[in-house]
Design an enzyme around this catalytic site. Structure first.
Site, PDB file in Angstrom:
ATOM      1  N   LYS A  80       0.837  -1.208   0.000  1.00 23.98           N
ATOM      2  CA  LYS A  80       0.000   0.000   0.000  1.00 23.98           C
ATOM      3  C   LYS A  80       0.878   1.269   0.000  1.00 23.98           C
ATOM      4  O   LYS A  80       2.104   1.173   0.046  1.00 23.98           O
ATOM      5  CB  LYS A  80      -0.951  -0.045   1.191  1.00 23.98           C
TER       6      LYS A  80
HETATM    7  C1  LIG Z   1      -5.598  -3.922   0.710  1.00 27.66           C
HETATM    8  C2  LIG Z   1      -7.068  -3.683   0.844  1.00 27.66           C
HETATM    9  C3  LIG Z   1      -7.786  -4.042   1.982  1.00 27.66           C
HETATM   10  C4  LIG Z   1      -7.196  -4.862   3.076  1.00 27.66           C
HETATM   11  O1  LIG Z   1      -6.139  -4.296   3.702  1.00 27.66           O
HETATM   12  P1  LIG Z   1      -5.293  -5.229   4.695  1.00 27.66           P
HETATM   13  O2  LIG Z   1      -4.510  -4.236   5.477  1.00 27.66           O
HETATM   14  O3  LIG Z   1      -4.447  -6.099   3.828  1.00 27.66           O
HETATM   15  O4  LIG Z   1      -6.270  -5.995   5.511  1.00 27.66           O
HETATM   16  C5  LIG Z   1      -9.107  -3.694   2.087  1.00 27.66           C
HETATM   17  N1  LIG Z   1      -9.729  -3.043   1.090  1.00 27.66           N
HETATM   18  C6  LIG Z   1      -9.087  -2.697  -0.032  1.00 27.66           C
HETATM   19  C7  LIG Z   1      -9.834  -1.944  -1.082  1.00 27.66           C
HETATM   20  C8  LIG Z   1      -7.744  -3.023  -0.202  1.00 27.66           C
HETATM   21  O5  LIG Z   1      -7.117  -2.693  -1.342  1.00 27.66           O
END
Ligand SMILES: *Cc1c(COP(=O)(O)O)cnc(C)c1O
Length: 388
Positions: free
Chosen positions: A185
């Site tokens: 991210k």
């Molecule tokens: C990556 C993501 C998540 C989950 O995030 P995590 O920290 O991996 O649990 C949730 N929603 C979206 C749209 C994502 O891209």
């Protein structure tokens, strides 16, 4: 298939993160303590001091805790776009509530608020917009819909760290906002997430529920103690963050403004310019700058997406398909309803490599391979009409 030369996404971490982790190891306590408190303080300084930040294990956990803190559970419905990572849906079903898949807009991939409005029932308790690819849609319309029906607004901002809406950072505004710091991210803590809100009741409930429901255990841990005599009134979880991960997150946050944010914006703007001019490819309508892109999706019509994807893979270029609409998954209805825009985006979408370490030369390689592939597979019978 050849080896991957150009990665779709990756963590960009180095000596500063390693030093921060080493410091926590030398301090001798890796679990949840003062480093997590410091990460929360850094995040609320970044987002605005009136915002309370609760660091947790993942964004999925953050969404789940946010729903539970709003007393949303079995028998309740939560509106959300179908065109999202399955984490959004799993978080809702984990809370016991029912995710209600809604269609999205073709130009942004963001929630179609009118479609969501048509799916409101007496059981609807919340709306969960997802900031697809870092882009922000009509949050004002979501807020208005929520006011009309007394809904909570829980933003899945996993892909939008650093993006802003009407000049305000995502997380600095809104009812409840959930962030992700997973490995790919906009900033990472290894794995991690946060719940952000100005609502003190929600904040306190999230703080307790992330630590097995042990009341005020957060305060104890931040002063290096443990709770021995305590009460528990609600179901809790082991959803807290560790000092080790918070140390990585703090360094990443410091690198964001000067390094990750401008690089992500520059790469996406360059893609938009280079790919946007290529016949047969559509890009999202997105204003980079206010939008800090998490990924760069392109849309390839005429049933050619998979051929193009294979051609890029043969040149060592990794791409993605984001996302399979959740209403097509067995757990969430198995395609019992049709959400035509999301289904068409799913057939056409291809996400191109985007991470802060991607070089201009690598990006040129991707763009050249994409246009070669598009020329190689001329428009066949149109399987689907192109989206306007
Ligand atoms: C990556 C993501 C998540 C989950 O995030 P995590 O920290 O991996 O649990 C949730 N929603 C979206 C749209 C994502 O891209």
């Amino acid at each position: 298939m050849s080896d991957i030369r150009i990665r779709l996404m990756k963590s960009v971490v180095g000596a500063a993160e390693a030093a921060a982790v080493a410091r926590v190891i030398e301090d001798g306590y890796l679990g949840m303590g003062s480093e997590v408190q410091a990460f929360e303080q850094d995040l609320s300084a970044f987002l605005g001091h009136e915002r309370q930040v609760m660091a947790v294990s993942t964004c999925t956990a953050a969404l789940h805790l946010a729903l539970q803190a709003c007393d949303i559970g079995p028998g309740d419905e939560v509106l959300c776009p179908t065109f999202t990572y399955v984490a959004t849906f799993q978080a809702i079903s984990a809370s016991g509530a029912t995710p209600v898949p809604c269609d999205v807009r073709a130009d942004t991939g963001w929630l179609d608020v009118e479609d969501a409005a048509a799916r409101v029932t007496p059981r609807t308790k919340a709306i969960m917009p997802v900031h697809y690819a870092g882009g922000i849609g009509d949050l004002d319309a979501v807020d208005a819909l929520a006011r009309r029906h007394s809904l909570r607004v829980i933003e899945d901002a996993a892909q939008a760290f650093g993006s802003s809406y009407h000049g305000e950072l995502i997380g600095a505004r809104g009812d409840i906002v959930c962030l992700s710091f997973d490995g790919v991210k906009n900033i990472t803590s290894g794995e991690g997430g946060a719940v952000v809100t100005a609502d003190p009741i929600i904040a306190e409930r999230v703080r307790d529920a992330r630590l097995l429901g042990v009341q005020k255990d957060t305060d104890k841990r931040y002063s290096g103690e443990r709770s021995w005599e305590f009460d528990v009134v609600d179901q809790g979880w082991r959803f807290h963050m560790s000092n080790l991960l918070a140390a990585v997150g703090r360094v990443q946050l410091r690198r964001f403004e000067g390094e990750f944010k401008p690089r992500r914006i520059a790469i996406a703007s360059r893609y938009a310019r280079l790919v946007g001019a290529t016949p047969g490819v559509r890009t999202l309508r997105q204003e980079y700058g206010p939008v800090v892109p998490f990924c760069f999706p392109v849309f390839i019509g005429g049933g050619k997406r998979d051929l193009v994807r294979d051609a890029l893979a043969a040149e060592g270029i990794e791409t993605g398909i984001g996302y399979k609409p959740n209403h097509l998954l067995t757990k969430y209805g198995g395609g019992a309803i049709r959400l035509p825009v999301a289904e068409q985006l799913y057939e056409e979408v291809l996400t191109l490599p985007l991470h802060p370490a991607l070089t201009d030369a690598e990006q040129d390689t991707v763009v050249a391979a994409l246009s070669r592939a598009l020329e190689r597979f001329p428009a066949r019978e149109r399987m689907h009409a192109d989206v306007d």
